[in-house]
Design an enzyme around this catalytic site. Sequence first.
Site, PDB file in Angstrom:
ATOM      1  CD  GLU A 117      -3.270  -6.527   5.595  1.00  0.00           C
ATOM      2  OE1 GLU A 117      -4.191  -5.693   5.563  1.00  0.00           O
ATOM      3  OE2 GLU A 117      -2.333  -6.503   4.766  1.00  0.00           O
ATOM      4  CB  CYS A 143      -0.979  -0.038   1.170  1.00  0.00           C
ATOM      5  SG  CYS A 143      -2.439   0.982   0.909  1.00  0.00           S
ATOM      6  CG  HIS A 183      -4.439  -3.700   2.772  1.00  0.00           C
ATOM      7  ND1 HIS A 183      -3.793  -3.208   3.887  1.00  0.00           N
ATOM      8  CD2 HIS A 183      -4.847  -2.618   2.071  1.00  0.00           C
ATOM      9  CE1 HIS A 183      -3.832  -1.878   3.867  1.00  0.00           C
ATOM     10  NE2 HIS A 183      -4.459  -1.507   2.781  1.00  0.00           N
TER      11      HIS A 183
END
Length: 380
Positions: free
Chosen positions: A356, A264, A354
Amino acid sequence: MTTSTRGAARVPAVLVLEDGRIFRGRAYGAVGETFGEAVFSTGMTGYQETLTDPSYDRQIVVATAPQIGNTGWNDEDDESSRIWVSGYVVRDPARVPSNWRAKRSLDDELERQGVVGISGIDTRALTRHLRERGSMRAGVFSGEAIAPESELLARVQAQPHMKGASLYEEVATKEAYVVPAIGEKKFTVAAIDLGIKGMTPHRMAERGIEVHVLPATATADEVYAVNPDGVFFSNGPGDPATADGPVALMTAVLERRTPLFGICFGNQILGRALGFGTYKLKYGHRGINQPVQDRTTGKVEVTAHNHGFAVDAPLDQVSETKFGRAEVSHVCLNDNVVEGLQLLDQPAFSVQYHPEAAAGPHDAAYLFDRFVSLMEGQRA
């Protein structure tokens, strides 16, 4: 300014956009006033992770899913120590939350943390307006904060723009801390906190990585004092054009050829370190359903996003940089925005989204394994 008021659902509220568009509804969460950049998020789930994502600092988030709050609020899914959005806009809030992990309702948590919101408006019309006109400054006013429309509009138009905003230091940790490896420790990573989400070091810890989370102001000496096998640059809010300090630090890491991974904001920092520019998107990518193609494999992934800026790098050629050859590794299939970069002559890569993705999807979790592979290769 906020005040906590029980029965906020009966209190009138108004959302004012900087172009003069006004939506009227009811207060949701705290009663008072708030300002920020109005953006929309397309995720149908994961509102708790969205609200506690530091990348949403100084943004009023519009939920495009019509029903919000059904699963309440629990104490396990926070991505940071607090809610970071400056305001929240929903259409149909849940009357009663229903989930076995819920400790309280979403509106109770918004009220507890002083987050001013609005409900009962046509979020589909608002989303369409933002898609056509672009993200813009806005204000939410409820209760005694409501004033004549001309006065509210003037106050919104007096707020700072997101372009040129330096926010990453506001949300980053002030003190270093360590997230230990789960099971056998295999590697040490220095993670630069530019607005890091809690699940990110956890994903690395799952892979045997001891993560030293360092402040955004960390120096190269502080990074290498932990003797890292790799360096990670996190997500974060604001305009990457203001992040000269992180760019200088990443440059130092690249000069030492340490395995590097950024997500990001970290992707934008890598872009700047390689000599590319950045620019503000019209309305950005936010939500958990964005299609991205990994050009190194040809695979299309459904991914989680939250970014209003992007890297300006050529999609159709390999670029020569002071750190060797670089190419765009990932691209958004909706609009061809750069979603990833990689160096071909040293171990460094980044993605704009992202991996995660605590609320899902998990298509991109393999990127942490790719980071591990880079560190294994460097060690070998």
